[in-house]
Motif scaffolding. Structure first.
Motif, PDB file in Angstrom:
ATOM      1  N   THR A  45       0.826  -1.517  -0.100  1.00 50.57           N
ATOM      2  CA  THR A  45       0.158   0.418  -0.066  1.00 50.57           C
ATOM      3  C   THR A  45       1.047   1.105  -0.003  1.00 50.57           C
ATOM      4  O   THR A  45      -0.077   2.517  -0.040  1.00 50.57           O
ATOM      5  N   GLY A  46       1.992   1.124   0.048  1.00 52.10           N
ATOM      6  CA  GLY A  46       2.585   2.135   0.477  1.00 52.10           C
ATOM      7  C   GLY A  46       3.586   2.692  -0.855  1.00 52.10           C
ATOM      8  O   GLY A  46       2.973   2.460  -1.843  1.00 52.10           O
ATOM      9  N   ALA A  47       4.459   2.730  -0.767  1.00 51.90           N
ATOM     10  CA  ALA A  47       5.495   3.356  -2.182  1.00 51.90           C
ATOM     11  C   ALA A  47       6.985   3.069  -2.825  1.00 51.90           C
ATOM     12  O   ALA A  47       7.388   2.354  -2.159  1.00 51.90           O
ATOM     13  N   PHE A  48       7.283   2.796  -3.926  1.00 55.88           N
ATOM     14  CA  PHE A  48       7.820   2.221  -4.430  1.00 55.88           C
ATOM     15  C   PHE A  48       9.706   3.384  -4.076  1.00 55.88           C
ATOM     16  O   PHE A  48       9.673   4.339  -4.915  1.00 55.88           O
ATOM     17  N   VAL A  49      10.356   3.116  -3.717  1.00 51.81           N
ATOM     18  CA  VAL A  49      11.304   4.386  -3.345  1.00 51.81           C
ATOM     19  C   VAL A  49      12.635   3.630  -4.031  1.00 51.81           C
ATOM     20  O   VAL A  49      12.604   2.647  -3.286  1.00 51.81           O
ATOM     21  N   GLU A  50      13.360   4.640  -4.842  1.00 51.00           N
ATOM     22  CA  GLU A  50      14.618   4.099  -5.348  1.00 51.00           C
ATOM     23  C   GLU A  50      15.195   5.106  -5.196  1.00 51.00           C
ATOM     24  O   GLU A  50      15.342   6.724  -4.728  1.00 51.00           O
ATOM     25  N   VAL A  51      16.775   4.830  -4.429  1.00 52.16           N
ATOM     26  CA  VAL A  51      18.259   5.362  -4.705  1.00 52.16           C
ATOM     27  C   VAL A  51      19.425   4.427  -4.923  1.00 52.16           C
ATOM     28  O   VAL A  51      19.126   3.219  -4.902  1.00 52.16           O
ATOM     29  N   ASN A  52      20.382   5.066  -5.360  1.00 54.19           N
ATOM     30  CA  ASN A  52      21.535   4.535  -6.120  1.00 54.19           C
ATOM     31  C   ASN A  52      23.057   4.714  -4.552  1.00 54.19           C
ATOM     32  O   ASN A  52      23.158   6.163  -5.080  1.00 54.19           O
ATOM     33  N   CYS A  53      22.704   3.328  -4.198  1.00 51.67           N
ATOM     34  CA  CYS A  53      24.069   3.958  -3.492  1.00 51.67           C
ATOM     35  C   CYS A  53      25.018   4.626  -3.939  1.00 51.67           C
ATOM     36  O   CYS A  53      26.097   5.515  -2.815  1.00 51.67           O
ATOM     37  N   ALA A  54      25.108   4.636  -4.834  1.00 49.73           N
ATOM     38  CA  ALA A  54      26.538   5.282  -5.550  1.00 49.73           C
ATOM     39  C   ALA A  54      26.921   6.483  -5.305  1.00 49.73           C
ATOM     40  O   ALA A  54      27.684   6.555  -5.035  1.00 49.73           O
ATOM     41  N   THR A  55      25.193   7.126  -5.400  1.00 47.22           N
ATOM     42  CA  THR A  55      25.061   9.014  -4.820  1.00 47.22           C
ATOM     43  C   THR A  55      25.275   9.003  -3.804  1.00 47.22           C
ATOM     44  O   THR A  55      25.266  10.138  -3.209  1.00 47.22           O
ATOM     45  N   LEU A  56      25.427   7.809  -2.385  1.00 48.89           N
ATOM     46  CA  LEU A  56      25.324   8.360  -1.326  1.00 48.89           C
ATOM     47  C   LEU A  56      27.014   8.171  -0.394  1.00 48.89           C
ATOM     48  O   LEU A  56      27.312   7.839  -0.732  1.00 48.89           O
ATOM     49  N   ARG A  57      27.022   9.443   0.313  1.00 48.75           N
ATOM     50  CA  ARG A  57      28.566   9.179   0.384  1.00 48.75           C
ATOM     51  C   ARG A  57      27.957  10.656   1.842  1.00 48.75           C
ATOM     52  O   ARG A  57      27.436  11.321   1.764  1.00 48.75           O
ATOM     53  N   GLY A  58      29.276  10.538   3.065  1.00 50.25           N
ATOM     54  CA  GLY A  58      29.639  10.847   3.869  1.00 50.25           C
ATOM     55  C   GLY A  58      27.931  11.470   5.173  1.00 50.25           C
ATOM     56  O   GLY A  58      27.202   9.776   4.968  1.00 50.25           O
ATOM     57  N   ASP A  59      28.257  11.996   5.855  1.00 54.25           N
ATOM     58  CA  ASP A  59      26.466  12.360   6.446  1.00 54.25           C
ATOM     59  C   ASP A  59      25.418  12.296   6.025  1.00 54.25           C
ATOM     60  O   ASP A  59      24.201  11.978   6.298  1.00 54.25           O
ATOM     61  N   GLY A  60      25.998  12.850   4.549  1.00 57.90           N
ATOM     62  CA  GLY A  60      24.173  12.732   3.722  1.00 57.90           C
ATOM     63  C   GLY A  60      24.092  11.570   3.466  1.00 57.90           C
ATOM     64  O   GLY A  60      22.420  11.122   2.950  1.00 57.90           O
TER      65      GLY A  60
END
Length: 533
Positions: free
Chosen positions: A237-252
């Motif tokens: 019932t929720g959303a499809f949430v996508e992220v490319n982990c290669a774009t994640l760095r540091g505290d972000g």
């Protein structure tokens, strides 16, 4: 014929009745024993303490109409017969303790009497085989006559016995598989078998799924289709949430995934929910999960196992019930062995792992995918484009040959078909266009894969031709291997941990970065040179 044993709930209304008049009404439990063509050997009659007197009266009446039937009164401590949790727990505990003997007896679960809650619980216990056998549904006669037992219908919950239902399930599964493949009539046997299994897992499991394959193999696309399939089955019932982990760095990285409280770090001017909470009751697709840092891996493991986690800067846990689909083009087994990926996290996401083959490994699927891409182009651009026969044959010969690397997989094919369709005058893709496109693809792949291979390190460019010529083969091979690790690592320390993963445990003071820096300095090299090598 095995003796029949009926398990049923006392009907406090339907089975009630006093005096001689009770024989004039239809009472489901008593009527079960009045059928001339079947003999009930034993009845387990479930009742509560409040209705013990009625249960004893029914027991006595059955003794009159069917003396060969043994009626056992089963008193259960149920306070509220409309409380699903209480009723199911009492019935389940009784069924677990009951000495069923399916080889010698046949069991009927009577679901006509009892509260609706009791009937549902009896159905669930029969469906899960906690109570073996079939369901018995009784109904009164059309015209009430004394002694008429009415009808009794047996329902076998083994749906494989019903051909029409089995065909319906098979058709539904075929539709679901076609949905996952976007209706593309793929021919590769391995890929088709893989999608068949993914369809079953997608609709039956909420455990993590790991999609492995090269860039462009369709991991993101397949993950979204799995989510959409679950949504049509009302399983998400929720959303499809996508992220490319290669774009994640540091505290972000931690903030993006797990959220943060206001003021958690410099620049955190407002509270952030994070992607894990955004995926509540939905699907979280973490592409390139192998790129996550060590801290994020530990936090993700807790979130997967416990469905709760701490946002950055918060001392209160939050909850999110999501299904994880992860994607990677790396060999996480090697990353675990090299200390770059947590072994416990890999074990947790490795329950369902699927290796999606690249386009070059599915040459028989190139043609149906071309047709699919041309149909998409026509729908999006309101302009139909088609190959002429000779051009189609020439393009397919090249596309299926060893010369066609398809290093970008379906992204390369999609781009190629789009170029051909766009340049097709009058909607006709000619042989001249195909030859020009083949030349373009050869140029593209030549740049993508230099003569030394994708892993090649040009020591001459790093050291200079004169210094390179002075290297022994032993030193050359060692330096090339070190340079490759440095090029692929995230930081100098990360590269050091990989290179010194055995000896570092024997040292009192561990400084992998300094050891690696000194090794590179022997050849006049610095970390920054190798990152861009």
């Amino acid at each position: 014929m095995k003796p029949i044993v009926v398990i049923g709930f006392l009907g406090t209304q339907l089975d009630a009745g006093q005096g001689a008049g009770r024989w004039e009404k239809w009472r489901p439990t008593v009527s079960l024993t009045q059928h001339e063509d079947m003999v009930i050997a034993r009845m387990e009659l479930i009742h509560t303490l409040r209705h013990k007197a009625l249960a004893e009266r029914v027991q006595a009446d059955i003794a009159i109409v069917s003396p060969e039937t043994e009626v056992r009164l089963v008193e259960l401590d149920i306070t509220d017969p409309w409380d699903f949790g209480e009723v199911y727990t009492r019935l389940y505990d009784w069924a677990r303790a009951y000495p069923f003997d399916a080889e010698r007896e046949q069991y009927w679960t009577h679901i006509t009497t009892g509260t609706h809650v009791a009937q549902i619980c009896m159905f669930l216990l029969a469906e899960s085989r906690a109570i073996p056998g079939v369901l018995a549904q009784t109904a009164p006669p059309k015209r009430q006559r004394a002694g008429d037992p009415g009808d009794c219908t047996l329902i076998d919950l083994d749906l494989s016995r019903y051909d029409a239902i089995a065909r319906r399930f098979e058709a539904e599964q075929r539709d679901a598989v076609a949905f996952l493949k976007s209706g593309i009539a793929t021919l590769n046997p391995r890929f088709n078998a893989l999608i068949d299994e993914i369809e079953r897992v997608a609709v039956r499991s909420r455990a993590p799924i790991l999609l492995v394959g090269p860039t462009g193999a369709g991991k993101s696309f397949l993950a979204r289709r799995m989510f959409e399939l679950k949504k049509t089955r009302h399983q998400a019932t929720g959303a499809f949430v996508e992220v490319n982990c290669a774009t994640l760095r540091g505290d972000g990285a931690a903030s993006t995934l797990f959220g943060h409280k206001k003021g958690a770090f410099t620049g955190a001017a407002a509270e952030r929910a994070g992607l894990l909470r955004s995926a509540h009751q939905g699907v979280l697709f973490l592409d390139e999960i192998g790129e996550l840092g060590a801290d994020e891996q530990a936090m993700l493991l807790k979130a997967i196992e416990e469905k709760r986690f701490f946002p950055m800067g918060s001392d209160r846990e939050v909850e999110s019930d999501f299904q994880l689909i992860a994607g990677t083009n790396r060999d996480l087994r090697a990353d675990v062995a090299g200390g770059r990926f947590r072994e416990d996290l890999f074990a947790r996401i490795n329950l369902w792992t699927y290796d999606l083959p690249g386009l070059a490994r599915r040459p028989e699927d190139i043609e149906p995918n071309i047709d699919h891409l041309l149909a998409l182009y026509a729908a999006e651009n309101h302009r139909v484009a088609r190959f002429n026969a000779e051009a189609r044959a020439a393009y397919l010969r090249f596309a299926r040959s060893d010369e066609a690397l398809w290093s970008g997989n379906f992204r390369d094919l999609s781009a190629s078909v789009t170029r051909l369709a766009t340049l097709a005058d009058g909607g006709r893709i000619t042989g001249e266009l195909v030859q020009a496109e083949i030349a373009r693809l050869r140029w593209l792949w030549k740049r993508a894969a230099p003569s030394g291979g994708q892993d090649a390190i040009d020591l001459g460019a790093l050291l200079g031709a004169e210094r390179e010529a002075e290297l022994d083969l032993f030193d050359r091979l060692q330096l090339e291997a070190v340079a490759r690790v440095c090029r692929d690592a995230r930081t100098l320390s990360d590269a050091g941990r990989q290179l010194f993963q055995a000896s570092r445990g024997q040292r009192t003071v561990v400084n992998d970065a300094d050891r690696l820096r000194k090794y590179l300095a022997k050849y006049g090299l610095q970390w920054s040179q190798l990152v861009s090598a």
